[in-house]
Each structure stands twice: as C-alpha cells, then as structure tokens.
Design a protein around this motif. Structure first.
Motif, PDB file in Angstrom:
ATOM      1  N   VAL A  76      -4.188  10.661  -7.465  1.00  0.00           N
ATOM      2  CA  VAL A  76      -4.766   9.877  -6.485  1.00  0.00           C
ATOM      3  C   VAL A  76      -5.421   8.616  -7.094  1.00  0.00           C
ATOM      4  O   VAL A  76      -5.381   7.662  -6.787  1.00  0.00           O
ATOM      5  CB  VAL A  76      -5.438  10.487  -5.450  1.00  0.00           C
ATOM      6  CG1 VAL A  76      -6.183   9.639  -4.337  1.00  0.00           C
ATOM      7  CG2 VAL A  76      -4.588  11.743  -4.746  1.00  0.00           C
TER       8      VAL A  76
ATOM      9  N   GLY B  86      -2.918  13.089  -1.944  1.00  0.00           N
ATOM     10  CA  GLY B  86      -4.280  13.009  -1.238  1.00  0.00           C
ATOM     11  C   GLY B  86      -4.521  14.012  -0.042  1.00  0.00           C
ATOM     12  O   GLY B  86      -5.651  14.657  -0.147  1.00  0.00           O
TER      13      GLY B  86
ATOM     14  N   ASP C 202      -2.455   8.852   0.133  1.00  0.00           N
ATOM     15  CA  ASP C 202      -3.572   9.551   0.622  1.00  0.00           C
ATOM     16  C   ASP C 202      -2.870  10.524   1.536  1.00  0.00           C
ATOM     17  O   ASP C 202      -3.527  11.445   1.977  1.00  0.00           O
ATOM     18  CB  ASP C 202      -4.246   8.717   1.496  1.00  0.00           C
ATOM     19  CG  ASP C 202      -5.208   7.814   0.492  1.00  0.00           C
ATOM     20  OD1 ASP C 202      -5.296   8.040  -0.547  1.00  0.00           O
ATOM     21  OD2 ASP C 202      -5.614   6.577   1.038  1.00  0.00           O
TER      22      ASP C 202
ATOM     23  N   GLU D 194      -2.832   0.158  -7.652  1.00  0.00           N
ATOM     24  CA  GLU D 194      -2.577  -0.522  -6.292  1.00  0.00           C
ATOM     25  C   GLU D 194      -3.626  -1.690  -6.425  1.00  0.00           C
ATOM     26  O   GLU D 194      -3.540  -2.874  -6.050  1.00  0.00           O
ATOM     27  CB  GLU D 194      -2.996   0.401  -4.935  1.00  0.00           C
ATOM     28  CG  GLU D 194      -2.105   1.228  -4.640  1.00  0.00           C
ATOM     29  CD  GLU D 194      -2.399   2.326  -3.480  1.00  0.00           C
ATOM     30  OE1 GLU D 194      -1.622   2.252  -2.580  1.00  0.00           O
ATOM     31  OE2 GLU D 194      -3.565   2.453  -3.323  1.00  0.00           O
ATOM     32  N   ARG D 195      -4.820  -1.536  -7.232  1.00  0.00           N
ATOM     33  CA  ARG D 195      -5.735  -2.571  -7.338  1.00  0.00           C
ATOM     34  C   ARG D 195      -5.591  -3.572  -8.355  1.00  0.00           C
ATOM     35  O   ARG D 195      -6.188  -4.516  -8.669  1.00  0.00           O
ATOM     36  CB  ARG D 195      -7.081  -1.891  -7.360  1.00  0.00           C
ATOM     37  CG  ARG D 195      -7.881  -1.367  -6.409  1.00  0.00           C
ATOM     38  CD  ARG D 195      -9.219  -0.712  -6.431  1.00  0.00           C
ATOM     39  NE  ARG D 195      -9.467   0.149  -7.597  1.00  0.00           N
ATOM     40  CZ  ARG D 195      -9.437   1.392  -7.553  1.00  0.00           C
ATOM     41  NH1 ARG D 195      -9.447   2.001  -6.162  1.00  0.00           N
ATOM     42  NH2 ARG D 195      -9.780   2.252  -8.762  1.00  0.00           N
TER      43      ARG D 195
ATOM     44  N   HIS E 254      -4.452   4.614  -6.863  1.00  0.00           N
ATOM     45  CA  HIS E 254      -5.380   3.546  -6.457  1.00  0.00           C
ATOM     46  C   HIS E 254      -5.661   2.624  -7.329  1.00  0.00           C
ATOM     47  O   HIS E 254      -5.836   1.395  -6.848  1.00  0.00           O
ATOM     48  CB  HIS E 254      -6.441   4.161  -5.738  1.00  0.00           C
ATOM     49  CG  HIS E 254      -6.395   4.750  -4.399  1.00  0.00           C
ATOM     50  ND1 HIS E 254      -5.545   4.267  -3.458  1.00  0.00           N
ATOM     51  CD2 HIS E 254      -6.685   6.205  -3.861  1.00  0.00           C
ATOM     52  CE1 HIS E 254      -5.531   5.381  -2.356  1.00  0.00           C
ATOM     53  NE2 HIS E 254      -6.411   6.491  -2.617  1.00  0.00           N
ATOM     54  N   SER E 255      -5.805   3.001  -8.504  1.00  0.00           N
ATOM     55  CA  SER E 255      -6.233   2.029  -9.646  1.00  0.00           C
ATOM     56  C   SER E 255      -4.978   1.126  -9.808  1.00  0.00           C
ATOM     57  O   SER E 255      -5.187  -0.065 -10.013  1.00  0.00           O
ATOM     58  CB  SER E 255      -6.262   2.811 -11.100  1.00  0.00           C
ATOM     59  OG  SER E 255      -6.497   1.864 -12.009  1.00  0.00           O
TER      60      SER E 255
ATOM     61  N   THR F  28       0.901  -1.247  -0.137  1.00  0.00           N
ATOM     62  CA  THR F  28      -0.168   0.036  -0.009  1.00  0.00           C
ATOM     63  C   THR F  28       0.907   1.352  -0.196  1.00  0.00           C
ATOM     64  O   THR F  28       1.943   1.370   0.784  1.00  0.00           O
ATOM     65  CB  THR F  28      -0.957   0.003   1.200  1.00  0.00           C
ATOM     66  OG1 THR F  28      -1.771  -1.231   1.373  1.00  0.00           O
ATOM     67  CG2 THR F  28      -1.833   1.210   1.304  1.00  0.00           C
ATOM     68  N   THR F  29       0.671   2.177  -0.700  1.00  0.00           N
ATOM     69  CA  THR F  29       1.260   3.363  -0.960  1.00  0.00           C
ATOM     70  C   THR F  29       0.964   4.524  -0.083  1.00  0.00           C
ATOM     71  O   THR F  29       0.122   4.209   0.769  1.00  0.00           O
ATOM     72  CB  THR F  29       1.023   4.018  -2.368  1.00  0.00           C
ATOM     73  OG1 THR F  29      -0.188   4.596  -2.468  1.00  0.00           O
ATOM     74  CG2 THR F  29       1.447   2.919  -3.359  1.00  0.00           C
TER      75      THR F  29
END
Length: 339
Positions: A311, A291, A287, A318-319, A315-316, A283-284
């Motif tokens: 941001v 963020g 945020d 990361e997923r 998250h994209s 996880t970065t």
C-alpha cells in the motif's frame, strides 16, 4: 426492472450495450454532461467475445439528473472511490424494495453493505474482461460473467430476479457464498495483480525472482489469514483459494508448485489494470484491495506487513516518488522484514 447503470467505462459500457441490444430498457449515468452528449451521439458498440452488438441509448445523462427518479435496480459500475462517494446518494433513488448492485473489486460491496444495510445492497463481482477503445467503443475480452449474491450468504428471490434481468445482456451467475467469492478474487488482486503493477510486469515475469516469490507468498498468505480470521470461507473460482498443505503460510514443495502453476496458467500473463492506472496517472483502488486487507487485519490482530508495504509503495508511485519496476519488489520485501 427499472434500471440505472452508473459508469460508462469498459465494464459498465459492455453491460449497458448488451442489455439494451437485447431489447431491455435501462437508463445510463455518466460522470458529466459532456460524456452523456458524446455517448448519445455515438451510440454504444461492443466487439469481441460474445459477438458484436450496437445500441443507441435513449436515456443517458449525468448521474445527478437521475437522483429525483426511483429505480428497482442500480448497477454501480464505477471505480471504487466513486462507488463509495455515490452510493449513499443513489440509495435514496431506490424504490422501497429496490437494490443497489456494486460490482467493484475488493472490499467495496462489503463496505457499502455495512453502510447502507444488506437489505439494500446485493453484492457482486465481475469476471468480465473488457476494454474501452474510445467513448462508446468497447471490446469484450473473455467469456466471463457477473457473480452476484446476498452479502449475508444464502440464496434469495431478489438475486434470482436480478440474475434473470441482467442475464438478458451478459452472463450472470448467483452464489450462496458471495463473501467467499469476493475474497477468492481479492486474494489474487492483492498478490498477482498489485505486485505486477508495482513491478511493471506480469506475474509470470516476476514470480521466478527471489523477491517476487517472497512478496507473492507474503501478500497471499496475509490476505488468506485475514479472510479466515473474519469468518469467511473463500470459494473456489478458477483455482483453489487455499494452497495445498497450507497452515497459516505457504509451504513450497511439489504440491504447492502444482497449485502455483494453475495460478500462472489462469492469471500469469495478464497486464494489471492498476499498472494502466499508473500509466494514465489515475488514482488506484489500492485502499480497497491490499489496503482493505490491512485495515481488517489490524482490527483482527492479524499482521499484514507485506500488504502494508505494498500500500505504501503504491501511494509513493501515485505521488511520483517512485516508478513501477521489478526492483520495487525487493523494497517491499525489505520493508516488510524490517517490521
């Protein structure tokens, strides 16, 4: 000072090893018992800039084991998410006049100061470059330092006491404008390093592309507008935080290009730590970087479309929906322009 260092990653490990090697005492907190057992057996070794040192920790355990003790100083050297989670618990382990010192990037020190009170939190940031090669084996990559100061500004005796104590191991400096220093680093985190992470390259490699330059302008200008709107005066670090002829937006030209060359000289060839997070599927801290800027901007009615797009893109990634690549910068610019 009775001291607890929380987090034995690259930064925490270098600080701990050098402090212990100086003859000072400190307790070390790890994320779990297996990590503590491994480091107790292996000891701590630092090589690289600043010279080689080794230390054998005598007080090392999972962080929960220290919550019944009281400390004059707790250095919080974890990732941002862990810092936010652990800080309220650790605050109860401070002596009456004890100090919590977070040294994370972005908005973490300010967030913890608001939550726990500036009288309990001394702000900090790190310019120390460090790498962990194996548990207990660290390399210091530059002649950097810790910068600490009061979140409300000004000088204080406690900042000087902490500087002198931790300065036995690593270089520590104080500033009367810590919020300004935090924002000066945050400006570069939002633009140089985050964009390099999503593009999977260094700033020097992306800045000459049209989409790379537009993304840099947007991320930097938005963050600087938010900083100034919040009443902060960014402090000069390696580069002047306010570009020449800047009036709410960058103005390309000879003076600006000279400023940008200074940024490139200091940061243009760095591999972003966030890219390493992508590679390790961790996880970065997005945020607490872009963020954080976007959230403050929303409260101050300062538009941040480029930072919002960054941001969302991080998250994209990361997923697993996107992969870091230079083409991602065009997506960021197009998304920001569509707002």
């Amino acid at each position: 000072m009775k001291t607890l260092i929380v987090g034995m990653g690259a930064l925490g490990g270098v600080i701990a090893a050098r402090l212990l090697a100086s003859g000072a005492t400190a307790s070390l907190a790890t994320r779990d018992r297996a990590s503590a057992d491994t480091l107790r057996a292996s000891g701590l070794r630092v090589s690289g800039v600043g010279g080689d040192v080794g230390a054998t920790p005598t007080s090392i355990a999972p962080v929960d084991d220290f919550l019944r003790e009281r400390f004059d100083l707790i250095v919080l050297a974890t990732k941002a998410h862990a810092a936010i989670e652990l800080a309220p618990l650790l605050a109860s382990s401070l002596t009456n006049d004890g100090t919590l010192l977070p040294i994370q990037n972005g908005g973490v020190p300010a967030m913890l100061g608001q939550q726990l009170g500036a009288e309990r939190v001394l702000g900090g940031l790190s310019n120390l470059g460090a790498t962990i090669h194996a548990p207990g084996v660290y390399e210091q990559r530059n002649a950097g330092h810790l910068l600490i100061g009061e979140l409300n500004g000004g000088t204080s005796d406690r900042a000087e006491r902490v500087r002198a104590w931790l300065g036995r191991g690593v270089e520590v400096r104080t500033t009367a404008n810590l919020r300004g220093a935090i924002w000066s680093k945050l400006l570069l985190n939002c633009s140089v390093t985050t964009l390099g992470a999503v593009a999977s390259c260094t700033m020097r490699q992306y800045i000459d592309t049209p989409e790379g330059r537009r993304a840099f302008y947007g991320a930097y200008d938005e963050a600087l507008n938010v900083a100034l709107a919040s009443g902060v005066k960014p402090e000069r670090m390696l580069v002047e935080p306010v570009p020449p002829d800047w009036h709410a937006r960058s103005e390309p030209g000879e003076a600006y290009d000279a400023w940008l060359s200074t940024v490139l000289a200091n940061y243009g060839d760095l591999k972003p730590s966030m890219l390493q997070d992508f590679e390790r599927r961790k996880t970065t801290e997005i945020d607490f970087i872009n963020g954080y800027v976007a959230k403050l901007g929303d409260g101050l009615n300062v538009p941040t479309p480029v930072n919002d797009a960054i941001v969302a893109m991080v998250h994209s990634i990361e997923r697993g929906e996107m992969i870091p690549a230079r083409g991602v910068l065009r997506n960021i610019v197009d998304s920001a322009n569509a707002v």
